[in-house]
Design an enzyme around this catalytic site. Structure first.
Site, PDB file in Angstrom:
ATOM      1  N   ASP A  45      -1.637 -10.140 -43.458  1.00 36.56           N
ATOM      2  CA  ASP A  45      -2.319  -9.105 -44.220  1.00 36.56           C
ATOM      3  C   ASP A  45      -1.499  -8.707 -45.441  1.00 36.56           C
ATOM      4  O   ASP A  45      -0.295  -8.947 -45.516  1.00 36.56           O
ATOM      5  CB  ASP A  45      -2.543  -7.872 -43.343  1.00 36.56           C
ATOM      6  CG  ASP A  45      -3.726  -8.030 -42.398  1.00 36.56           C
ATOM      7  OD1 ASP A  45      -4.469  -9.014 -42.544  1.00 36.56           O
ATOM      8  OD2 ASP A  45      -3.897  -7.163 -41.523  1.00 36.56           O
ATOM      9  N   LYS A  67      -7.095  -7.691 -46.578  1.00 43.48           N
ATOM     10  CA  LYS A  67      -8.342  -7.024 -46.908  1.00 43.48           C
ATOM     11  C   LYS A  67      -7.988  -5.675 -47.505  1.00 43.48           C
ATOM     12  O   LYS A  67      -7.581  -4.760 -46.800  1.00 43.48           O
ATOM     13  CB  LYS A  67      -9.224  -6.861 -45.666  1.00 43.48           C
ATOM     14  CG  LYS A  67      -9.599  -8.180 -45.017  1.00 43.48           C
ATOM     15  CD  LYS A  67     -10.415  -7.988 -43.764  1.00 43.48           C
ATOM     16  CE  LYS A  67     -11.827  -7.559 -44.066  1.00 43.48           C
ATOM     17  NZ  LYS A  67     -12.601  -8.560 -44.814  1.00 43.48           N
ATOM     18  N   MET A 180      -5.569   5.571 -43.964  1.00 43.05           N
ATOM     19  CA  MET A 180      -6.215   5.225 -45.232  1.00 43.05           C
ATOM     20  C   MET A 180      -7.332   6.206 -45.614  1.00 43.05           C
ATOM     21  O   MET A 180      -8.479   5.812 -45.820  1.00 43.05           O
ATOM     22  CB  MET A 180      -6.787   3.802 -45.150  1.00 43.05           C
ATOM     23  CG  MET A 180      -5.751   2.736 -44.899  1.00 43.05           C
ATOM     24  SD  MET A 180      -4.634   2.579 -46.311  1.00 43.05           S
ATOM     25  CE  MET A 180      -3.748   1.083 -45.843  1.00 43.05           C
TER      26      MET A 180
END
Length: 259
Positions: A45, A67, A180
């Site tokens: 990631d 992503k 997030m």
């Protein structure tokens, strides 16, 4: 890895799904470090720290599959297919994710795809950023005097999915740790207050936990979005909302620096 008994063999054709922790390579588990050092291919990631990737073999193939919100990134089906193709080619495939692969990391999507493809896989949990980042900032997830439960919630909207019911979470009266949350922070704060969470509830934002550039901003619920904007905080970031956020000031002066 000398001195650590019972480390499993990583056979060709297997996929190991590992969490790299919140960032700092010193927070890797022993088994995750073992996987990084023996894998043929590492599908990683974007939030995996470059220092972790430098622990890989010189001839290992590093395959980014991050992503990131608002940026071009591979679809989950494409990542699944990559893992399956590399494993079927006889490679030792490590799928390396930030934090823990089963905490907002889509790890379940990947292991179900591997299972359907009849490929062998191993799961290696990691320290999840919300809990580890908060702890290293001096914020406990629970304390005897404040709470016996804590809520972990994704603060961003995943593809094709709605966000959490923030008003309902506000009514719980339990501390929240949000992953997030920055793109929807104003919306989240407003909904939590509509749910009954007090405006003066302590809140803390932690950006880039455990790595260079870490920033910590202490605030309160009704000022959280404005403080984030004032300090120009962005992702990756976690938010800690609740009485546990206020405990940091009681111990921070005595804490040994993480670096």
């Amino acid at each position: 890895m000398d001195g650590f008994p019972d480390l499993p063999e990583f056979p060709p054709g297997e996929v190991w799904l590992a969490g790299a922790g919140p960032g700092d390579p010193r927070l890797l588990t022993v088994l995750a470090l073992h996987a990084v050092t023996v894998a043929d291919d590492i599908v990683h990631d974007a939030l995996v720290d470059p220092r972790v990737l430098r622990l890989a073999r010189k001839d290992a193939v590093l395959l980014p599959a991050g992503k990131r919100g608002g940026k071009p990134s591979p679809k989950q089906d494409e990542i699944n297919a990559l893992l399956i193709d590399r494993a079927r080619a006889g490679r030792r495939v490590l799928r390396l994710k930030g934090g823990d692969p089963f905490v907002f990391g889509r790890g379940w999507d990947e292991v179900t795809a591997l299972s359907e493809a009849q490929l062998r896989f191993r799961i290696i949990p990691g320290l999840t950023a919300g809990l580890a980042g908060a702890a290293l900032a001096g914020i406990p997830a629970t304390s005897r005097d404040t709470n016996h439960a804590v809520v972990l919630a994704a603060g961003h909207r995943a593809e094709g999915q709605s966000t959490a019911d923030w008003e309902a979470l506000g009514r719980l009266g339990q501390p929240l740790i949000l992953y997030m949350p920055m793109t929807q922070l104003e919306e989240i704060v407003a909904a939590l207050q509509r749910g009954g969470l007090a405006a003066e509830t302590p809140a803390t934002l932690i950006q880039s936990a455990t790595v260079d550039g870490e920033r910590i901003v202490e605030s309160r619920l009704d000022a959280l979005a404005a403080d984030a904007q004032h300090h120009r905080l962005g992702s990756p970031c976690i938010a800690v909302i609740g009485e546990i956020a206020a405990l940091r000031k009681e111990v921070f002066a005595s804490m040994v620096g993480w670096s």
